[in-house]
Design a protein around this motif. Structure first.
Motif, PDB file in Angstrom:
ATOM      1  N   ILE A 149       0.824  -1.204   0.000  1.00 25.51           N
ATOM      2  CA  ILE A 149       0.000   0.000   0.000  1.00 25.51           C
ATOM      3  C   ILE A 149       0.867   1.266   0.000  1.00 25.51           C
ATOM      4  O   ILE A 149       0.399   2.346  -0.357  1.00 25.51           O
ATOM      5  CB  ILE A 149      -0.987  -0.005   1.185  1.00 25.51           C
ATOM      6  N   GLY A 150       2.137   1.112   0.357  1.00 22.59           N
ATOM      7  CA  GLY A 150       3.077   2.228   0.219  1.00 22.59           C
ATOM      8  C   GLY A 150       3.300   2.622  -1.226  1.00 22.59           C
ATOM      9  O   GLY A 150       3.736   3.746  -1.520  1.00 22.59           O
ATOM     10  N   THR A 151       2.993   1.712  -2.151  1.00 21.49           N
ATOM     11  CA  THR A 151       2.967   2.024  -3.581  1.00 21.49           C
ATOM     12  C   THR A 151       1.580   2.440  -4.039  1.00 21.49           C
ATOM     13  O   THR A 151       1.410   3.446  -4.733  1.00 21.49           O
ATOM     14  CB  THR A 151       3.442   0.815  -4.409  1.00 21.49           C
ATOM     15  N   THR A 152       0.560   1.685  -3.648  1.00 17.85           N
ATOM     16  CA  THR A 152      -0.771   1.905  -4.232  1.00 17.85           C
ATOM     17  C   THR A 152      -1.434   3.193  -3.755  1.00 17.85           C
ATOM     18  O   THR A 152      -2.336   3.695  -4.419  1.00 17.85           O
ATOM     19  CB  THR A 152      -1.693   0.698  -3.965  1.00 17.85           C
ATOM     20  N   ILE A 153      -1.004   3.748  -2.627  1.00 19.82           N
ATOM     21  CA  ILE A 153      -1.502   5.067  -2.213  1.00 19.82           C
ATOM     22  C   ILE A 153      -1.348   6.079  -3.336  1.00 19.82           C
ATOM     23  O   ILE A 153      -2.239   6.891  -3.601  1.00 19.82           O
ATOM     24  CB  ILE A 153      -0.757   5.556  -0.950  1.00 19.82           C
ATOM     25  N   HIS A 154      -0.220   6.029  -4.023  1.00 18.14           N
ATOM     26  CA  HIS A 154       0.100   7.068  -5.008  1.00 18.14           C
ATOM     27  C   HIS A 154      -0.765   6.991  -6.260  1.00 18.14           C
ATOM     28  O   HIS A 154      -0.860   7.978  -7.011  1.00 18.14           O
ATOM     29  CB  HIS A 154       1.587   7.007  -5.356  1.00 18.14           C
TER      30      HIS A 154
ATOM     31  N   ILE B 145       5.996  13.098  -6.216  1.00 24.38           N
ATOM     32  CA  ILE B 145       7.416  13.336  -6.454  1.00 24.38           C
ATOM     33  C   ILE B 145       8.190  12.271  -5.690  1.00 24.38           C
ATOM     34  O   ILE B 145       7.919  12.018  -4.517  1.00 24.38           O
ATOM     35  CB  ILE B 145       7.842  14.739  -5.979  1.00 24.38           C
ATOM     36  N   ALA B 146       9.161  11.633  -6.348  1.00 19.77           N
ATOM     37  CA  ALA B 146       9.943  10.577  -5.705  1.00 19.77           C
ATOM     38  C   ALA B 146      11.431  10.852  -5.868  1.00 19.77           C
ATOM     39  O   ALA B 146      11.863  11.466  -6.857  1.00 19.77           O
ATOM     40  CB  ALA B 146       9.596   9.218  -6.301  1.00 19.77           C
ATOM     41  N   SER B 147      12.220  10.383  -4.922  1.00 15.93           N
ATOM     42  CA  SER B 147      13.669  10.471  -5.053  1.00 15.93           C
ATOM     43  C   SER B 147      14.158   9.374  -5.986  1.00 15.93           C
ATOM     44  O   SER B 147      13.483   8.363  -6.193  1.00 15.93           O
ATOM     45  CB  SER B 147      14.338  10.321  -3.684  1.00 15.93           C
ATOM     46  N   SER B 148      15.347   9.557  -6.517  1.00 17.31           N
ATOM     47  CA  SER B 148      15.891   8.587  -7.467  1.00 17.31           C
ATOM     48  C   SER B 148      16.178   7.243  -6.804  1.00 17.31           C
ATOM     49  O   SER B 148      16.285   6.221  -7.490  1.00 17.31           O
ATOM     50  CB  SER B 148      17.172   9.136  -8.101  1.00 17.31           C
ATOM     51  N   ARG B 149      16.297   7.225  -5.471  1.00 20.23           N
ATOM     52  CA  ARG B 149      16.564   5.963  -4.780  1.00 20.23           C
ATOM     53  C   ARG B 149      15.282   5.246  -4.358  1.00 20.23           C
ATOM     54  O   ARG B 149      15.337   4.215  -3.680  1.00 20.23           O
ATOM     55  CB  ARG B 149      17.446   6.205  -3.556  1.00 20.23           C
ATOM     56  N   SER B 150      14.138   5.754  -4.758  1.00 26.25           N
ATOM     57  CA  SER B 150      12.874   5.129  -4.385  1.00 26.25           C
ATOM     58  C   SER B 150      12.661   3.822  -5.137  1.00 26.25           C
ATOM     59  O   SER B 150      13.073   3.667  -6.283  1.00 26.25           O
ATOM     60  CB  SER B 150      11.708   6.071  -4.661  1.00 26.25           C
ATOM     61  N   VAL B 151      11.995   2.877  -4.469  1.00 28.73           N
ATOM     62  CA  VAL B 151      11.671   1.576  -5.049  1.00 28.73           C
ATOM     63  C   VAL B 151      10.202   1.297  -4.782  1.00 28.73           C
ATOM     64  O   VAL B 151       9.738   1.372  -3.638  1.00 28.73           O
ATOM     65  CB  VAL B 151      12.525   0.452  -4.438  1.00 28.73           C
ATOM     66  N   PHE B 152       9.465   0.969  -5.839  1.00 29.19           N
ATOM     67  CA  PHE B 152       8.042   0.678  -5.747  1.00 29.19           C
ATOM     68  C   PHE B 152       7.844  -0.823  -5.974  1.00 29.19           C
ATOM     69  O   PHE B 152       8.237  -1.350  -7.015  1.00 29.19           O
ATOM     70  CB  PHE B 152       7.272   1.485  -6.787  1.00 29.19           C
ATOM     71  N   LYS B 153       7.206  -1.487  -5.006  1.00 24.75           N
ATOM     72  CA  LYS B 153       7.077  -2.947  -5.095  1.00 24.75           C
ATOM     73  C   LYS B 153       5.776  -3.369  -4.410  1.00 24.75           C
ATOM     74  O   LYS B 153       5.434  -2.861  -3.337  1.00 24.75           O
ATOM     75  CB  LYS B 153       8.272  -3.620  -4.412  1.00 24.75           C
TER      76      LYS B 153
ATOM     77  N   THR C 270      11.927   0.943 -10.341  1.00 23.35           N
ATOM     78  CA  THR C 270      12.721   2.083  -9.905  1.00 23.35           C
ATOM     79  C   THR C 270      11.893   3.361 -10.062  1.00 23.35           C
ATOM     80  O   THR C 270      10.813   3.349 -10.672  1.00 23.35           O
ATOM     81  CB  THR C 270      13.987   2.215 -10.745  1.00 23.35           C
ATOM     82  N   ALA C 271      12.403   4.443  -9.524  1.00 26.06           N
ATOM     83  CA  ALA C 271      11.703   5.718  -9.684  1.00 26.06           C
ATOM     84  C   ALA C 271      11.562   6.067 -11.158  1.00 26.06           C
ATOM     85  O   ALA C 271      10.506   6.541 -11.599  1.00 26.06           O
ATOM     86  CB  ALA C 271      12.448   6.819  -8.939  1.00 26.06           C
ATOM     87  N   GLU C 272      12.616   5.817 -11.931  1.00 32.60           N
ATOM     88  CA  GLU C 272      12.560   6.128 -13.357  1.00 32.60           C
ATOM     89  C   GLU C 272      11.509   5.270 -14.061  1.00 32.60           C
ATOM     90  O   GLU C 272      10.748   5.766 -14.909  1.00 32.60           O
ATOM     91  CB  GLU C 272      13.934   5.911 -13.994  1.00 32.60           C
TER      92      GLU C 272
END
Length: 250
Positions: free
Chosen positions: A110-115, A122-130, A168-170
């Motif tokens: 849910i830390g991904t699906t909230i968005h 806005i996300a930092s380049s070190r962010s990981v969505f899983k 990845t963020a990208e």
């Protein structure tokens, strides 16, 4: 109410409400009490003229590791599911005013699906969505099974939601799941500046524009409920119990 999530009104940014995860020792894993507090904040904002924008933020290096696994385990072992998660998801999906978010580091489940329900992220380049739903013998939630294919197409949706592959963020930006990437040190500053800018816009014009862009939300709300039925059933399954037990032994 729990201090594991904070509801803030920054004096420097009138009209902005911040919902901040504040449980770094547990990687901002979300408990039932935290869901209730967030749902209440979103619901109250709808009729509060002093709130024009809500912004979600995490802590340095972690937005959220997702639902607290102890709550999942308790339900799997015979406890009650409760309505807190669904109340929060429905409040988020139906939010009457703009919702934005800032991500730095881990964004799991849910830390991904909230968005998916935010107007800008806005996300930092070190962010990981899983979203390791299937790895835990669970299913997608938050209407992600409807929204992600619309935004990213079938294959990227399947990779994220079924195969549990990280983005990845990208990759998340290219898939249309977030808006842009910023330096980790600037995430909070950039999100608050963005929220303040939105808060200064003519509210009725912004409301109409947002509603036109988002369209009817009935299908999203219906999918949240449909997924929740499958999710609750899977939580009680033998394969989920085995997956949770393996996770807790790690």
């Amino acid at each position: 109410m729990t201090d594991d999530v904070l509801i803030e009104r920054p004096q420097a940014h009138p009209g902005v409400q911040v919902i901040r995860f504040n449980r770094p020792a547990k990687k901002n894993a979300i408990t039932r009490a935290m869901y209730t507090k967030m749902a209440n904040a979103l619901t109250a904002a709808a009729t509060d003229d002093t709130v024009r924008v809500t912004a979600f933020l995490g802590t340095e290096g972690c937005f959220s590791a997702g639902n607290d696994m102890a709550d999942f385990m308790a339900f799997a072992m015979g406890g009650t599911m409760g309505q807190e998660v669904i109340d929060f998801l429905r409040a988020l999906a139906a939010a009457a005013k703009p919702v934005i978010s800032g991500v730095d580091g881990l964004a799991i489940g849910i830390g991904t699906t909230i968005h998916l329900h935010c107007d800008l992220t806005i996300a930092s380049s070190r962010s990981v969505f899983k979203t390791p739903f299937v790895d835990l013998a669970l299913v997608p939630e938050a209407a992600s099974s409807l929204i992600v294919p619309r935004l990213a197409g079938h294959q990227r949706a399947f990779a994220l939601l079924a195969a549990g592959e990280p983005l990845t963020a990208e990759e998340a930006r290219d898939a249309g799941l977030i808006w842009k990437i910023a330096d980790a040190a600037a995430i909070e500053q950039d999100v608050l500046a963005l929220a303040a800018s939105l808060a200064k816009k003519p509210p009725e014009a912004l409301r109409i524009a947002r509603n036109l862009i988002r369209g009817d939300r009935s299908d999203v709300l219906a999918r949240i409920d449909e997924e929740a039925g499958h999710f609750a059933a899977q939580l009680k399954s033998a394969e989920a119990r085995a997956a949770f037990e393996a996770f807790m032994r790690r």
